[in-house]
Design an enzyme around this catalytic site. Sequence first.
Site, PDB file in Angstrom:
ATOM      1  N   TYR A   1       1.031  -1.080  -0.344  1.00  4.60           N
ATOM      2  CA  TYR A   1      -0.352   0.055  -0.467  1.00  4.60           C
ATOM      3  C   TYR A   1       0.565   1.339  -0.089  1.00  4.60           C
ATOM      4  O   TYR A   1       1.382   1.918   1.098  1.00  4.60           O
ATOM      5  CB  TYR A   1      -0.222   0.108   0.996  1.00  4.60           C
ATOM      6  CG  TYR A   1      -1.421  -1.071   1.729  1.00  4.60           C
ATOM      7  CD1 TYR A   1      -2.214  -2.227   0.459  1.00  4.60           C
ATOM      8  CD2 TYR A   1      -1.506  -1.661   2.629  1.00  4.60           C
ATOM      9  CE1 TYR A   1      -3.351  -2.918   0.845  1.00  4.60           C
ATOM     10  CE2 TYR A   1      -2.309  -2.787   3.217  1.00  4.60           C
ATOM     11  CZ  TYR A   1      -2.811  -3.431   1.815  1.00  4.60           C
ATOM     12  OH  TYR A   1      -3.502  -4.591   2.476  1.00  4.60           O
TER      13      TYR A   1
ATOM     14  N   ASP B   1       0.479   4.790   0.409  1.00  3.82           N
ATOM     15  CA  ASP B   1      -0.689   5.660   2.212  1.00  3.82           C
ATOM     16  C   ASP B   1      -0.577   6.624   1.393  1.00  3.82           C
ATOM     17  O   ASP B   1      -1.313   7.195   1.579  1.00  3.82           O
ATOM     18  CB  ASP B   1      -0.322   5.782   3.198  1.00  3.82           C
ATOM     19  CG  ASP B   1      -0.986   4.019   3.303  1.00  3.82           C
ATOM     20  OD1 ASP B   1      -1.061   3.001   3.360  1.00  3.82           O
ATOM     21  OD2 ASP B   1      -0.926   3.227   4.956  1.00  3.82           O
TER      22      ASP B   1
ATOM     23  N   GLU C   1      -1.498   5.979  -3.156  1.00  2.00           N
ATOM     24  CA  GLU C   1      -3.050   5.470  -3.499  1.00  2.00           C
ATOM     25  C   GLU C   1      -3.604   6.201  -2.880  1.00  2.00           C
ATOM     26  O   GLU C   1      -4.570   5.708  -3.526  1.00  2.00           O
ATOM     27  CB  GLU C   1      -2.110   4.100  -3.587  1.00  2.00           C
ATOM     28  CG  GLU C   1      -1.738   4.218  -4.977  1.00  2.00           C
ATOM     29  CD  GLU C   1      -0.928   2.448  -4.468  1.00  2.00           C
ATOM     30  OE1 GLU C   1      -1.017   1.146  -5.485  1.00  2.00           O
ATOM     31  OE2 GLU C   1      -1.451   1.411  -2.757  1.00  2.00           O
TER      32      GLU C   1
ATOM     33  N   TYR D   1      -4.365   0.895  10.528  1.00  2.00           N
ATOM     34  CA  TYR D   1      -3.354   2.323  10.442  1.00  2.00           C
ATOM     35  C   TYR D   1      -3.428   2.753  10.981  1.00  2.00           C
ATOM     36  O   TYR D   1      -4.124   3.796  10.663  1.00  2.00           O
ATOM     37  CB  TYR D   1      -1.888   1.668   9.885  1.00  2.00           C
ATOM     38  CG  TYR D   1      -1.096   0.740  10.590  1.00  2.00           C
ATOM     39  CD1 TYR D   1      -0.219   1.156  11.501  1.00  2.00           C
ATOM     40  CD2 TYR D   1      -0.686  -0.572   9.475  1.00  2.00           C
ATOM     41  CE1 TYR D   1       0.789   0.117  12.020  1.00  2.00           C
ATOM     42  CE2 TYR D   1       0.087  -1.467  10.362  1.00  2.00           C
ATOM     43  CZ  TYR D   1       0.757  -1.433  11.620  1.00  2.00           C
ATOM     44  OH  TYR D   1       1.871  -2.029  12.133  1.00  2.00           O
TER      45      TYR D   1
ATOM     46  N   HIS E   1       5.344  -7.412   7.551  1.00  2.00           N
ATOM     47  CA  HIS E   1       5.465  -6.470   6.607  1.00  2.00           C
ATOM     48  C   HIS E   1       6.136  -5.378   7.371  1.00  2.00           C
ATOM     49  O   HIS E   1       7.271  -5.457   7.817  1.00  2.00           O
ATOM     50  CB  HIS E   1       3.739  -5.562   7.233  1.00  2.00           C
ATOM     51  CG  HIS E   1       3.331  -4.758   8.050  1.00  2.00           C
ATOM     52  ND1 HIS E   1       3.081  -5.476   9.126  1.00  2.00           N
ATOM     53  CD2 HIS E   1       3.402  -3.694   8.480  1.00  2.00           C
ATOM     54  CE1 HIS E   1       2.486  -5.410  10.035  1.00  2.00           C
ATOM     55  NE2 HIS E   1       2.885  -3.964  10.171  1.00  2.00           N
TER      56      HIS E   1
ATOM     57  N   HIS F   1       6.793  -0.568   7.090  1.00  2.00           N
ATOM     58  CA  HIS F   1       6.147   0.744   7.019  1.00  2.00           C
ATOM     59  C   HIS F   1       8.313   1.618   6.522  1.00  2.00           C
ATOM     60  O   HIS F   1       8.367   1.863   7.740  1.00  2.00           O
ATOM     61  CB  HIS F   1       5.812   1.943   7.737  1.00  2.00           C
ATOM     62  CG  HIS F   1       4.658   0.218   8.655  1.00  2.00           C
ATOM     63  ND1 HIS F   1       3.935   0.315   8.134  1.00  2.00           N
ATOM     64  CD2 HIS F   1       4.777  -0.657   9.217  1.00  2.00           C
ATOM     65  CE1 HIS F   1       2.488  -0.170   9.138  1.00  2.00           C
ATOM     66  NE2 HIS F   1       3.811  -1.015   9.912  1.00  2.00           N
TER      67      HIS F   1
ATOM     68  N   ASP G   1      13.971  19.515   0.924  1.00  2.00           N
ATOM     69  CA  ASP G   1      14.649  21.117  -0.584  1.00  2.00           C
ATOM     70  C   ASP G   1      15.587  21.285   0.746  1.00  2.00           C
ATOM     71  O   ASP G   1      15.378  22.552   1.404  1.00  2.00           O
ATOM     72  CB  ASP G   1      13.289  21.544  -0.759  1.00  2.00           C
ATOM     73  CG  ASP G   1      13.750  22.622  -1.630  1.00  2.00           C
ATOM     74  OD1 ASP G   1      15.192  22.324  -2.345  1.00  2.00           O
ATOM     75  OD2 ASP G   1      13.080  22.870  -2.513  1.00  2.00           O
TER      76      ASP G   1
ATOM     77  N   ASP H   1      20.966  23.035  -6.402  1.00  2.00           N
ATOM     78  CA  ASP H   1      20.215  23.411  -5.132  1.00  2.00           C
ATOM     79  C   ASP H   1      20.095  21.833  -5.399  1.00  2.00           C
ATOM     80  O   ASP H   1      19.165  21.506  -6.345  1.00  2.00           O
ATOM     81  CB  ASP H   1      19.354  24.305  -6.182  1.00  2.00           C
ATOM     82  CG  ASP H   1      17.691  24.600  -5.505  1.00  2.00           C
ATOM     83  OD1 ASP H   1      17.889  23.461  -4.297  1.00  2.00           O
ATOM     84  OD2 ASP H   1      17.161  25.194  -5.917  1.00  2.00           O
TER      85      ASP H   1
ATOM     86  N   HIS I   1       8.212  -5.067  10.623  1.00  2.00           N
ATOM     87  CA  HIS I   1       7.348  -5.133  11.558  1.00  2.00           C
ATOM     88  C   HIS I   1       7.210  -6.555  12.047  1.00  2.00           C
ATOM     89  O   HIS I   1       6.640  -7.220  10.753  1.00  2.00           O
ATOM     90  CB  HIS I   1       6.089  -4.200  11.694  1.00  2.00           C
ATOM     91  CG  HIS I   1       5.242  -4.664  13.002  1.00  2.00           C
ATOM     92  ND1 HIS I   1       3.694  -3.865  13.090  1.00  2.00           N
ATOM     93  CD2 HIS I   1       5.460  -5.567  13.857  1.00  2.00           C
ATOM     94  CE1 HIS I   1       3.511  -4.155  14.070  1.00  2.00           C
ATOM     95  NE2 HIS I   1       4.454  -5.193  14.903  1.00  2.00           N
TER      96      HIS I   1
END
Length: 607
Positions: free
Chosen positions: A281, A283, A286, A367, A416, A418, A425, A562, A573
């Site tokens: 996913y 998050d 999507e 989550y 899984h 994360h 910048d 720059d 996890h």
Amino acid sequence: MTTHPLSALTADEINDVRRVLTDAGHIGTDTRFAYVGLDEPDKREATPERRARVLLLDLGTGAASDARVSLTTGAVEISPIDAALGQLPILDEEFGIIGPILNESPEWLAALEKRGVDPQSVIFAPLSAGNYGYPDEVGKRLLRVLAFRQDFPEDHCWAHPVDGLCAYVDVIERKLHKLIDHREFEVPAEPGNYTDPELVGPPLEGLKPIEIRQPEGPSFRFDGDELHWANWSLRVGFDTREGLILRKLAFSGRPIVERASIAEMVVPYADPSPVRFWQNYFDTGEYLFGRYANSLKLGCDCLGEITYLDVTVADELGNPRVVENAICVHEEDFGTLWKHSDLFTEISETRRQRRLVISFFTTVGNYDYGFYWYLYLDGTIECEVKLTGFLFTSAYPEEGSDYATQVAPGLGAPYHQHLFCARLDMTVDGGANAVDEIDVVARPMGEGNEHGNAFTVQTTRLTTETARDAAPNRVWRVVNPGKVNRMGEPVGYTLSVQQSPTLLADPGSVIAARAGFATKHLWVTRYAPGERYAAGDFVNQSPGGEGLPAYTAAGRDIDGEDIVLWHTFGPTHVPRLEDWPIMPVDHAKFTLKPTGFFDRNPALNVP
């Protein structure tokens, strides 16, 4: 009052955007606003035009378009989006159509019947489909749907996965595209209702109240969305896709970071079964996690002298929606800032550290993520993600599993990751910066190091766009070659990262292509105004290769230019029993620390 060019869109501006697009004939009955946000100008423009970017989806045909709307003149630039590049983000409305579609599918109902599951008890989890190159999926807008049983209205369905079963749904045709019925599992029966007194037990006794008071109020002040605290100044922004954005961070007027945000995140799962291999996913790209920002509550989400900021986003019909108390701003005591008790002068001095906290929480399905930016009195900047909520569960097979933990009888919690990508910048004392990779290395015993105690610093200048891995005792320093401190060295800020794995999926996998940013801890690019997202603009069902791999392929010079840092971080996890039924907060973070930016300790004058 004039709106600052970088401020988030106001409710009036969102209304204007919808009106302009409607008047221009671009909005029909089936048109949905998948994204509405500020079309950020090139930061090098002296007098930028204020524009909105709008992504439009026709739910009747699946046609998508990318529009820029001038908030000054009302001019519209619009172009179609090729579905081969990816689909627009998933709509909330699409989640709602899954139940009626599947509950009219004989195949789906038959699969539930043989498992003894009442269709009326089923909760659907419609999830992003990815892109596996299947010919029958080309050009289709899909969701892959897993099911859970809910035994009563307050029952947390995550305790009861209806596993071995997955529906692929075409949300434009509004029909079942394919049913994967791999294996029948008994639905785990034990509830996971963490507010049930029978599960929780008697209240913990003995905890006395903690009060955090600032009788004279907070030390910070706002001027519009510009925030001033101690020596710090910055602008606080918000975006439906990226969530919290910090701009123009400066210390005593000296610029450090032009813009900081979470540009992408991905949650790849480890279970390779036919029902779950596709679980990856994004998050941000999507699901647009900014739109799920929580309305925070004093005493629960934030404690102390709190200033809350509302944020305005657009709903899927293009109307403004206010999320109250979405951003929390407050100060925290953070222990000792500096301290010394001198043996010879008998002078003993201590100063207290404090930090300014700017945060928001968002809930994406099971989550909950809290994003916290900390500014410290000594010039340090830190970003921390707090992860909590419910595990995404599966059935746990009788023969055991190499890819999940059994957290309750018959209930699995797949392994899984994360993986967040922070876009930084950098403008360390100005726009012309460079990046040094710095390793602390041991010197071999021998001439000049006869006792073997020597170690030193090895510095490598990164000269062209690149991707790098973290290593023990490795940091990256952003320096300004044109500005020196009193020792004649370039002023700089050092990025220190946690040692954690990057993407563990095989390099040849689909997810490695789609989440290329997650394969390295650090990417360095030369600033370009259109390069905003680590996995590209259109992530949903994207084939891969976009974003950072494409940006860095240009091989542009980054020495004294720059530059933008992109840092991938986050936990891997392997769930514990202690993570069920609700997860205690886990933490992931990185730090930007001044290194030669100041001529001496900048916090000497703290009272």
